[in-house]
Design a protein around this motif. Structure first.
Motif, short mmCIF file in Angstrom:
data_model
loop_
_atom_site.label_atom_id
_atom_site.label_comp_id
_atom_site.label_asym_id
_atom_site.label_seq_id
_atom_site.Cartn_x
_atom_site.Cartn_y
_atom_site.Cartn_z
N UNK A 187 27.51 78.96 40.38
CA UNK A 187 29.49 77.68 40.87
C UNK A 187 31.04 78.86 40.15
N UNK A 228 26.02 78.24 20.46
CA UNK A 228 27.19 78.71 20.00
C UNK A 228 27.52 77.74 19.42
N UNK A 245 25.80 75.90 27.99
CA UNK A 245 24.93 76.55 28.57
C UNK A 245 25.46 78.06 29.18
N UNK A 246 25.30 79.20 28.88
CA UNK A 246 25.00 80.37 29.69
C UNK A 246 24.13 80.88 29.70
N UNK A 249 36.22 66.30 22.84
CA UNK A 249 37.36 67.54 23.45
C UNK A 249 36.00 66.80 24.93
N UNK A 281 43.83 75.21 31.49
CA UNK A 281 43.04 74.29 30.68
C UNK A 281 41.67 74.19 31.51
N UNK A 282 40.87 75.06 30.99
CA UNK A 282 39.71 74.96 32.12
C UNK A 282 38.61 74.58 30.68
N UNK A 283 37.42 73.84 31.77
CA UNK A 283 36.45 73.21 31.17
C UNK A 283 35.51 74.04 31.11
N UNK A 284 34.57 73.68 30.26
CA UNK A 284 33.06 74.84 30.12
C UNK A 284 33.00 75.98 31.27
N UNK A 285 32.87 77.23 30.73
CA UNK A 285 33.02 77.88 32.06
C UNK A 285 31.38 78.92 32.01
N UNK A 286 30.61 78.91 31.11
CA UNK A 286 29.68 79.37 31.43
C UNK A 286 29.93 80.59 29.82
N UNK A 287 30.40 80.60 29.33
CA UNK A 287 30.65 81.69 28.23
C UNK A 287 30.80 80.87 26.71
N UNK A 288 29.51 80.15 26.89
CA UNK A 288 29.69 79.20 25.65
C UNK A 288 29.10 80.77 24.42
N UNK A 317 32.01 74.36 22.91
CA UNK A 317 31.62 75.10 22.03
C UNK A 317 32.85 76.43 22.04
N UNK A 361 38.47 75.14 26.62
CA UNK A 361 39.12 74.62 25.60
C UNK A 361 37.65 73.88 25.73
N UNK A 362 36.87 73.61 25.69
CA UNK A 362 35.36 72.72 25.63
C UNK A 362 34.80 72.89 24.52
N UNK A 409 38.78 83.07 31.21
CA UNK A 409 38.30 83.93 32.67
C UNK A 409 40.02 84.18 32.97
N UNK A 454 24.05 82.93 33.41
CA UNK A 454 24.18 84.10 33.98
C UNK A 454 23.62 85.78 33.52
N UNK A 508 31.95 82.28 38.76
CA UNK A 508 30.83 83.10 38.23
C UNK A 508 31.38 84.22 40.45
N UNK A 518 35.35 88.17 33.60
CA UNK A 518 36.27 86.81 31.89
C UNK A 518 35.57 87.75 30.52
#
Ligand SMILES: Cc1cc2nc3c(=O)[nH]c(=O)nc-3n(C[C@H](O)[C@H](O)[C@H](O)COP(=O)(O)O)c2cc1C
Ligand code: SF4
Ligand code: FES
Lengths: 706, 161, 432
Positions: free
Chosen positions: C134, C254, C99-100, C342, B122-129, B88, B85-86, B136, C103, C137, B141
């Motif tokens: 991380x 994004x 940031x992505x 947020x 509910x997680x923080x940004x996981x690099x899929x913005x 982006x 829910x971060x 995930x 990856x 990933x 993903x």
């Protein structure tokens, strides 16, 4: 001489050694830079950000606790920005602090309170909900109240770095970060309480002190711990003739911040209900009956005079817990007053051979301070962490602060292994061979302190000193003795010189007329050979020996008297009376009163007067009065000249961190710790095993190198 | 002493040699997370085991466990659904997606469904913005996830068992 | 098999690092070798180490991890002659919200990064590298393990690489969920098996990094740019960007755009043009409200500040940062209270807890924003938010505290209206 630099702090021109931390330089010049996480001697954290100051030509505020001073630095510690920043830090800190100062143990001596008063704001803008966690008990002596914790990590560091145990850690992260004990919900450690005392707030509290008193209701008496030979200074907090706590709050003396569990908590034997509080005489039915002091003195004087008159046989056993003055007076009483040479005490180190071997060597006695400054320390046949916690602490600090080389030659794993540059494991009796194997390494050291236990005595001890001599570097020694005044007992002459009987001989003799035992328990594991001996015992509690006695006199403990004691390193320190236990008298007063009753002239029996006589007559005790009087430790000189060997056994007490003979048995706290799951050694001897985590394995040559 | 599957044992053996001599402690974090995947959670037995293998004290492992958010002391579901829910994701419906997931699974943040099959976080940004909103599930993903797509995913996993 | 890309490329891109994205089997060493792979390494092994570093300096490459520190300069800090082993650590923690890109660089072109690492190894006399990825990933860790195995199998890693006598070992290392472990020194602690607590500096990692040895630590993208720099020359790379801001970089766009995605453009590319033409503009014809230019740590820009070239210096000039290249676009409907909340929830969750101002500050700010969002806002909260953030700014142990403070300060400063509107709405609700 280190390079000096010039800087200004708040307009004041200051010269300081280059590279010194700004916070230290400021403090040395009377400028206080506040800090929670900075603690002298422990690793730097820069976590609390209280010490931020302005340094000209740097854009951001600088961290005073990690900033080395440099030439031309212009520092402001009280500018508006700095003050505002501090106030902000305190406001942040207080957001999740419970503000339960009115009931908190630390109230009145809390660094957070003081800082808030000095630098903070009276009002908080925080109106949100606080993070709450319930209080936890981690051991009989350690409680933890997480919400009060400000996460300065002092406790974690003192346990890890100072004590060498590493029983505390940090779990979680962010605002719910929390100090945690090593066994998940309890502590397995030395239970020394260093974490409690070093805590700037009331997060860590002591099982014996918590919610008992307010700090300002106590008076504070600085004296010497009575449990082992190391002689740590402890400050007793006293309220209404009751010792409320022990700590070394002013970090004075040879131990600085250090105290082990016994120094910090095991004063409670003083108020144990089984303390003897009246003289007792065995009546016709063989039972003890309370008598008055005057009757007791009269009875003893009468017996002594009669036995002396008919040239009967006295046996006098002194104590390794009583003061130098008492020991001196006792031997004078025996030799001059009773005309006997039969005097001894429980000897735990071969001091006679030690002094003889050192004869003619100047400066061969190491002080507790030397263990912290020597380039190298060799521990032979001793588990310092168990039996000499302060010496262990000193060597560890030396390793941390000066990279000292530590060597250990022991039969089992010891804590020193963790710092040791070489650990040698030997079978009992193999100590000297183990030491020999280190010859080349030791020769290359700048100087060395050799600390050895009672497995080194007699010839072995001579060989060890000869070994030290042959290294060609300055070597100092510590001959380990166990009790708080073992060293003083020997020095004052509680020894069977010139053909006097040793304890063993006294007990074995069938014709002993009087056995006078002052603060000792020779019959603990032995029987008395003479059935006719009149046995007099001065002690705190009923002991095996007291149970055999005809007359028992209630004595005052070390915490109840003035005088001096000599520690394992031969340093003289002063005791100060903290409390009085009703019905008891000091051993000195008891002896003086008996002497008076016997019309003996043994001099005035006031501690100061006796000490003056000791300084004049006892070799090596011409120590500096100002040092002793101001709470310092005055080193004694080694004896010069031959010291004849003594008859009788030398046997260390085998005490552990949680025991110290009978006194510890009457300490509720120590017993609670021994029975709890957490004491590292469960009050027992540490297991000697190569698998223990401290031993990195036994190598073919028996040498563990790291 | 605990043992793991042969594959994992092999991985650990390799892991312990990949750091410089005497630096086995470095394997603590990866070892914990891989072991958790197999054991289901970080038990105190596992902590002791990792401590033994990496030559540190259990406390030193315990400290680490508390720090990292992917290490769990309690077992999560067989399928651990992590909804970002971060920022982006938030801008393109991540929060609604998370709320939908709560309803769909009947559980909240870090809770495990009664049957133990699903857990939610509910997680923080996981690099899929750039492909938000993202979900995930375990280590897979899923991008541009809509509530409908999430339903399909969850239903599919339910059916698969 | 050609993999479907996460997003369609744009014809406006300048694809240097992403040149091979979309090729069939782009992740295989064979593909890499067929498309310029290891040309740079072969060239580098003929160069003196100082020349390699000089080339990187000439390229004006700046770190792509966030701080934008000149890469060549950083390399020159590592004492090549130190008797201690030297390590290379690759920061693949990629946790900065927005940031992505790392990856993709690892997924589509792992060997490009490996080659960059090897060149750094040559330049610094380092022989071991650790790729800190991380924990989330995991698929990429497996993926990188395969790529590394492939490189070993073909002699591009291991002993005596390509007969040069140069040895290099590369290992993957998994994180386990902690944004702070992207901070270089916290990463090193994590790599050493500890809690990810940042370290005191000095000493800098270049001097005493992993296991107290000299360590070079760069971002995935930074290493990925090295082969092109050595192959085509630093000057050519530099020429792509603006002065002191060399080359191209991958921007992750994004939020409210029609074509969110990762696109490679030269530094200095105009922001509005990027949003409009590459990212396809804002959906529904809505107006632009704000842009976070380089990940959630960067001060937010109002629409009227967005007419600028995207390079480190231009953004710094208007008080923001290019950061890690995570560009978040917000349209006029965006509620800045929610955005601020947020973001702060993130930082409060990720604060390592080491220092007071960050640990307590982030949580306090989060709580105020939460209350504000739930309708309990007070007028004085707006000023308090700004003030508390300023009490953190520049005073925390590491940059996470700043990363939390900066966006908040900029949001309350630039979008105070949004907060006022909420207060007015709350009042109305009470009145009703
Ligand atoms: C809180 C925080 C988080 C960071 N996270 C990352 C990250 O996830 N990835 C990254 O490459 N750099 C991250 N950085 C930046 C690194 O500290 C470091 O500057 C960077 O990895 C150096 O590589 P570069 O010079 O190639 O950019 C972070 C910094 C901070 C303060
Ligand atoms: S700013 Fe302080 S608490 Fe925050 S992550 Fe850095 S060191 Fe930890
Ligand atoms: S004393 Fe400097 S940060 Fe705590």
């Amino acid at each position: 001489m280190a390079e000096l630099v010039n800087l200004t702090i708040n307009g004041q021109a200051i010269q300081a050694e280059k590279g010194t931390l700004l916070i230290e330089v400021a403090r040395q010049n009377g400028i206080e830079i506040p800090a929670f996480c900075y603690y002298p001697g422990l690793t730097l954290q820069a976590a609390c950000r209280m010490c931020l100051v302005e340094v000209e030509k740097t854009p951001k505020l600088q961290v005073g606790c990690t900033l080395p001073v440099a030439d031309g630095m212009v520092v402001h510690t009280e500018s508006d920005t700095v003050r505002q920043s501090r106030k902000g830090m305190i406001e942040f800190l207080l957001t999740n602090h419970p503000l339960d100062c009115p009931v908190c143990d630390k109230g009145g001596e809390c660094e957070l309170q003081d800082m808030t008063f000095r630098y903070g704001a009276g009002e908080s803008r925080f109106t949100e909900r606080k993070v709450h966690v319930d209080e936890q008990q981690w051991s009989p002596v350690v409680y933890f109240d997480a919400p009060r914790c400000i996460l300065c990590y002092r406790c974690v560091r003192v346990c890890n770095e100072g004590i060498g145990v590493g029983a505390l850690g940090v779990s979680n992260r962010g605002v719910i970060s929390e100090i945690v004990p090593n066994r998940h919900d309890y502590l397995e450690c030395d239970e020394c309480g260093a974490c409690i005392d070093i805590c700037p707030v009331g997060a860590l509290t002591s099982g014996s002190y918590r919610y008992q008193t307010r700090p300002w209701e106590m008076t504070h008496v600085g004296t010497i711990c009575t449990h082992c030979g190391d002689g740590c200074r402890t400050t007793l907090g006293v309220r209404d003739d009751k010792i409320m706590r022990g700590n070394n709050r002013d970090s004075s003396g040879i131990n600085g911040d250090f105290l082990c569990i016994k120094g910090r908590y095991a004063f409670d034997f003083v108020e144990h209900p089984e303390r003897l509080q009246s003289p007792m005489l065995r009546n016709a039915a063989g039972e003890f009956e309370p008598i008055s002091w005057s009757t007791a003195f009269a009875t003893i004087a009468e017996t002594f005079t009669a036995v002396k008159a008919r040239r009967g046989k006295f046996g006098v056993v002194g104590s390794n817990h009583t003061t130098n003055e008492e020991n001196y007076f006792l031997q004078k009483f025996a030799r001059q007053g009773l005309g006997t040479k039969n005097i001894d005490h429980h000897r735990t180190g071969d001091l006679a051979t030690f002094f003889d071997a050192l004869s003619g060597k100047n400066a061969a006695l190491a002080t507790a301070g030397d263990l912290y400054t020597a380039k190298a320390v060799l521990v032979v046949g001793a588990d310092l962490a168990q039996q000499h916690p302060l010496l262990s602490y000193q060597a560890r600090a030396n390793f941390r602060h000066h990279n000292a080389h530590i060597y250990a030659v022991t039969t089992g794993p010891v804590r020193e292994d963790n710092q040791a540059i070489a650990s040698v494991r030997v079978a009992a009796g193999g100590e000297l061979a183990g030491v020999e194997s280190l010859r080349d390494k030791l020769k290359a050291e700048g100087d060395l302190v050799i600390v050895f236990g009672d497995s080194i005595q007699g010839d072995g001890l001579r060989k060890l000193v000869a070994f030290g001599d042959s290294l060609g570097i300055p070597v100092k020694y510590v001959c380990l003795v166990d009790y708080s005044n073992s060293r003083g007992a020997f020095d004052m002459g509680l020894i069977p010189r010139d053909g006097g009987m040793s304890i063993e001989q006294m007990l074995a003799a069938k014709d002993l007329d009087v056995l006078w035992v002052v603060g000792a328990n020779p019959l603990k594991n032995a029987a008395l050979g003479s059935t006719n001996a009149f046995v007099i015992v001065q002690d705190l509690f009923m002991t095996e020996t007291a149970n055999h006695a005809h007359l028992v006199l209630p004595a005052a403990s070390v915490y109840e008297k003035n005088g001096t004691v000599t520690n394992v390193c031969g340093e003289v320190q002063k005791l100060k009376q903290a409390v009085k236990v009703m019905g008891t008298k000091t051993d000195l007063e008891i002896m003086g009163s008996i002497a008076k009753e016997m019309n003996l002239n043994l001099g005035i029996w006031l501690p100061d007067k006796v000490f003056a006589e000791i300084r004049k007559t006892v070799h090596g005790y011409d120590v500096s009065l100002p040092v002793v009087d101001t709470g310092g430790a005055a080193p004694t000189m080694p004896l010069n000249g031959r010291v004849p060997a003594l008859p009788g056994a030398i046997q260390s007490a085998g005490d552990t961190l949680f025991t110290s003979g009978s006194m510890s048995r009457y300490s509720k706290i120590l017993n609670a710790v021994i029975e709890s799951p957490g004491g590292l050694y469960g009050g027992k001897e540490p297991e000697v095993s190569a698998q223990s985590p401290t031993a990195s394995g036994q190598m073919p040559g028996g040498t563990v190198q790291s | 002493m605990m043992t793991f599957s042969p594959q994992l044992e092999q991985k650990f053996a390799k892991m312990l040699t990949s750091y410089p001599e005497g630096k086995k402690r470095s394997a603590v974090v990866p070892m914990l997370i891989y072991a958790q995947d197999e054991v289901g959670s970080i038990t105190s037995e596992l902590i002791d085991e990792v401590a033994r293998r990496c030559e540190v004290t259990p406390l030193q492992v315990d400290e680490v466990v508390g720090y990292y958010s992917m290490l769990h002391r309690n077992p999560m579901g067989k399928y651990h659904v992590q909804v970002c829910t971060n920022i982006s994701c938030l801008l393109v419906g991540g929060m609604e997606l998370y709320e939908h997931a709560c309803k769909k699974l009947g559980i909240g943040h870090k809770q495990v469904a009664a049957d133990g099959q699903f857990s939610l976080e509910e997680v923080e940004c996981m690099g899929a913005c750039s492909w938000a909103p993202a979900v995930e599930i375990n280590y897979d993903f899923h991008h541009h996830v809509t509530p409908e797509k999430l339903d399909q995913l969850i239903d599919g996993l339910r059916k698969a068992q | 098999m050609a993999k479907k890309l996460y997003n369609d490329p744009s014809p406006l891109e300048t694809r240097i690092l992403s040149a091979r994205f979309g090729l069939e089997n782009s992740e295989s060493l064979t593909t890499y070798l067929a498309h310029d792979g290891f040309k740079a390494f072969r060239k580098a092994r003929e160069m003196k180490p100082e020349q390699i570093i000089e080339e990187v300096k000439t390229s004006a490459l700046r770190g792509r991890g966030g701080a934008g520190f000149p890469t060549g300069l950083k390399w020159s800090f590592v004492p090549r002659s130190s008797p201690k082993p030297k390590y290379i650590v690759i920061n693949a923690d990629e946790s900065e919200p927005g940031t992505c890109k790392d990856r993709l660089l690892m997924e589509y072109d792992p060997h490009q990064m490996i080659e960059g690492i090897l060149i750094a190894g040559l330049a610094l006399d380092a022989h071991k590298g650790y790729l800190y990825i991380r924990g989330e990933y995991r698929y990429l860790i497996d993926h990188m393990d395969r790529a590394i195995a492939e490189a070993y199998a073909q002699g591009y890693l291991g002993k005596n690489i390509l007969g040069t006598g140069f040895d290099f070992d590369l290992y993957t290392h998994s994180g386990a969920g902690a944004y702070e472990c992207g901070e270089e020194t916290a990463l090193l602690d994590s790599l050493e098996g500890k809690r990810g607590i940042p370290r005191m500096k000095p000493p800098f990692p270049a001097v005493a990094g992993a296991w107290a040895s000299p360590t070079l630590l760069n971002n995935v993208e930074t290493f990925s740019a090295i082969p092109a720099i050595i192959r085509d020359g630093g000057a050519a790379f530099a020429a792509l960007g603006t002065p002191k801001n060399g080359g191209t970089r991958l921007l992750c766009v994004s939020g409210h755009v029609n074509k969110p995605g990762v696109y490679e453009v030269p530094l200095g590319y105009p922001m509005l043009k990027f949003i409009e033409e590459i990212a396809g503009g804002i959906p529904g014809g809505k107006k632009l409200k704000a842009v976070i230019p380089g990940g959630s740590s960067c001060p937010i820009l109002k629409a009227d500040e967005c007419d600028i070239p995207m390079d480190y210096d231009s953004l710094a000039k208007i008080g923001s940062m290019l950061g890690s290249g995570g560009m978040v676009v917000m349209d006029e409907t965006t509620d800045m209270v929610k955005v601020a909340l947020r973001i702060m929830r993130f930082y409060a969750h990720e604060s390592c807890g080491w220092c007071i101002p960050c640990r307590e500050g982030t949580t306090w700010l989060r709580k105020i924003l939460q209350r504000f969002d739930e309708g309990g806002g007070r007028h004085e909260d707006v000023a308090l938010l700004g003030e508390l953030s300023k009490n953190m700014l520049g005073r925390t142990f590491c940059a996470l505290g700043d990363a939390a403070a900066m966006p908040t300060i900029s949001i309350v400063d630039k979008f105070a209206d949004d907060f006022e509107k909420r207060l007015a709405r709350d009042r109305q609700m009470v009145a009703v």
